[in-house]
Write a protein that holds these residues in place. Structure first.
Motif, PDB file in Angstrom:
ATOM      1  N   THR A 197      -6.639   2.500 -34.894  1.00  0.00           N
ATOM      2  CA  THR A 197      -6.914   1.981 -33.808  1.00  0.00           C
ATOM      3  C   THR A 197      -7.335   0.745 -34.002  1.00  0.00           C
ATOM      4  O   THR A 197      -7.940   0.092 -32.973  1.00  0.00           O
ATOM      5  N   ASP A 198      -7.306   0.117 -35.148  1.00  0.00           N
ATOM      6  CA  ASP A 198      -7.777  -1.460 -35.047  1.00  0.00           C
ATOM      7  C   ASP A 198      -6.993  -2.278 -34.387  1.00  0.00           C
ATOM      8  O   ASP A 198      -5.931  -2.247 -34.311  1.00  0.00           O
ATOM      9  N   ALA A 199      -8.040  -3.060 -33.688  1.00  0.00           N
ATOM     10  CA  ALA A 199      -7.012  -4.080 -32.777  1.00  0.00           C
ATOM     11  C   ALA A 199      -5.847  -4.722 -33.701  1.00  0.00           C
ATOM     12  O   ALA A 199      -4.818  -5.094 -33.059  1.00  0.00           O
ATOM     13  N   THR A 200      -5.875  -5.397 -34.777  1.00  0.00           N
ATOM     14  CA  THR A 200      -5.170  -6.155 -35.746  1.00  0.00           C
ATOM     15  C   THR A 200      -4.026  -5.373 -36.001  1.00  0.00           C
ATOM     16  O   THR A 200      -2.744  -5.875 -35.653  1.00  0.00           O
ATOM     17  N   VAL A 201      -4.107  -4.120 -36.277  1.00  0.00           N
ATOM     18  CA  VAL A 201      -2.984  -3.075 -36.703  1.00  0.00           C
ATOM     19  C   VAL A 201      -2.362  -2.858 -35.478  1.00  0.00           C
ATOM     20  O   VAL A 201      -1.093  -2.938 -35.317  1.00  0.00           O
ATOM     21  N   THR A 202      -2.868  -2.404 -34.246  1.00  0.00           N
ATOM     22  CA  THR A 202      -2.236  -2.033 -33.015  1.00  0.00           C
ATOM     23  C   THR A 202      -1.261  -3.130 -32.512  1.00  0.00           C
ATOM     24  O   THR A 202      -0.417  -3.009 -31.803  1.00  0.00           O
ATOM     25  N   SER A 203      -1.848  -4.243 -32.907  1.00  0.00           N
ATOM     26  CA  SER A 203      -1.292  -5.562 -32.093  1.00  0.00           C
ATOM     27  C   SER A 203       0.120  -5.998 -32.970  1.00  0.00           C
ATOM     28  O   SER A 203       0.913  -6.656 -32.627  1.00  0.00           O
ATOM     29  N   ARG A 204      -0.031  -5.313 -34.192  1.00  0.00           N
ATOM     30  CA  ARG A 204       1.106  -5.806 -35.205  1.00  0.00           C
ATOM     31  C   ARG A 204       2.073  -4.821 -35.603  1.00  0.00           C
ATOM     32  O   ARG A 204       3.384  -4.906 -35.707  1.00  0.00           O
ATOM     33  N   VAL A 205       1.673  -3.310 -35.681  1.00  0.00           N
ATOM     34  CA  VAL A 205       2.558  -2.148 -36.011  1.00  0.00           C
ATOM     35  C   VAL A 205       2.441  -1.260 -34.930  1.00  0.00           C
ATOM     36  O   VAL A 205       1.351  -1.123 -34.332  1.00  0.00           O
ATOM     37  N   GLU A 206       3.379  -0.514 -34.518  1.00  0.00           N
ATOM     38  CA  GLU A 206       3.158   0.794 -33.907  1.00  0.00           C
ATOM     39  C   GLU A 206       3.697   1.977 -34.900  1.00  0.00           C
ATOM     40  O   GLU A 206       4.628   1.910 -35.202  1.00  0.00           O
ATOM     41  N   LEU A 207       2.641   2.878 -34.933  1.00  0.00           N
ATOM     42  CA  LEU A 207       2.715   4.040 -35.965  1.00  0.00           C
ATOM     43  C   LEU A 207       3.212   5.321 -35.086  1.00  0.00           C
ATOM     44  O   LEU A 207       2.599   5.910 -34.279  1.00  0.00           O
ATOM     45  N   LEU A 208       4.399   5.549 -35.398  1.00  0.00           N
ATOM     46  CA  LEU A 208       5.266   6.820 -34.575  1.00  0.00           C
ATOM     47  C   LEU A 208       4.843   8.053 -35.068  1.00  0.00           C
ATOM     48  O   LEU A 208       4.559   8.090 -36.456  1.00  0.00           O
TER      49      LEU A 208
END
Length: 326
Positions: A197-208
């Protein structure tokens, strides 16, 4: 109606060309080129509502769809205060996702357009602080390559170093190596699920849920925006026509525009629904233009003439909505 009354009412029209399908205030006849306060008020109200909704999303940490929506506000209401506010909040969002250069550019653009705007002081403070941070954090391409090589060497000696992996993923993203950066982010989340749920992670990758990783590169973000809204209604305009020989009052209200399929697949059953409104959202008339099949990249024009109203001066705004089937 007296001539002075008609003239004053005519000044309350305006011409607004949109970059997307939207609700558009009424435009005057071709001979009138002066933008009017009424249209600006309508744009301000509609745009302000959209910006406020996006602001709440930013405060909630939902950055994934914020920037496309703010860009849409700027395109939809180009001369409104909402478009200025959208630029400020784009700067804030870019800062949140650590896109410093974009944030600085957006804050400076706001200051250039509205040096006395309500966010001018905040934008100047943001820009100064981010410029200082940017100069400390970012280097030339050669230095960036050197630092990435150092991190790879460190990780070869200590593969499980979380901090080095995180820094490497960030620098690779900034260098444009989106796929490799995305794979590292996925590995980090697998090791520490709380970072999902980190903002950097969610803005760069989508984990299905399947475990697949979708890299949200600039190209992918644009592709998704096009896929979500492939049909664009643009260049919307309106004017009065058919002046009566005796009263000289316009008998018709004409709405024109274009529809474009910006996707890479065919759209079927394309239609444009045009509706006229009076004050208080009273519906005067509505009409549907059938375009039919629209191939990728194709643009079609439409024009509709309305006469089902008591007085053309009572028309407050018009609305164009595009519909389609895939």
């Amino acid at each position: 109606m007296k001539k002075t009354t008609r003239f004053a009412a005519a000044l309350m029209g305006g011409l607004l060309i949109l970059a997307a399908g939207c609700t558009t205030p009424r435009s005057p006849g071709p001979s009138t080129a002066t933008p009017v306060t009424k249209n600006r008020i309508l744009d301000h109200q509609a745009g302000k509502k959209e910006v406020e909704e996006v602001r709440r999303m930013i405060e909630a940490g939902d950055y994934s769809v914020v920037i496309p929506r703010l860009l849409h506000v700027v395109s939809k209401y180009p001369d409104s205060e909402a478009a200025l506010d959208a630029r400020y909040w784009m700067g804030v969002t870019y800062h949140k996702i650590q896109s410093y250069r974009d944030a600085i550019d957006m804050f400076n653009e706001y200051i250039d357009l509205a040096p006395d705007g309500k966010y001018a002081e905040k934008s100047a403070a943001y820009s100064a602080r981010l410029l200082e941070e940017y100069e400390k954090k970012f280097w030339t391409a050669d230095k960036l390559d050197t630092r990435i090589a150092e991190l790879r060497k460190d990780l070869a000696a200590e593969p499980g170093n979380f901090e080095s992996q995180w820094t490497l993923a960030d620098l690779l993203w900034k260098r444009g190596d989106y796929d490799e950066s995305g794979r590292i982010y996925a590995q980090l989340v697998a090791a520490k699920p709380e970072y999902a749920t980190d903002a950097t992670v969610t803005s760069r990758v989508e984990l299905l849920p399947s475990g697949e990783v979708v890299v949200l590169s600039p190209v992918e973000v644009l592709r998704r925006a096009v896929e979500e809204q492939p049909l664009v209604v643009s260049n919307v305009s309106a004017f009065r026509s058919g002046a009566d020989l005796f009263t000289r009052e316009a008998r018709y209200y004409v709405v024109t525009g274009q529809v474009t399929n910006r996707a890479d697949s065919v759209l079927y059953g394309v239609q444009v629904i045009i509706t006229l409104y009076g004050f208080g959202n009273v519906v005067y008339d509505t009409n549907t233009v059938s375009i039919g099949r629209l191939n990728p990249g194709d643009t079609r024009a439409f024009s509709v003439r309305f006469s089902n109203f008591e007085n053309v001066e009572n028309i407050h705004r018009h609305e164009c909505i595009g519909t389609f089937e895939r």
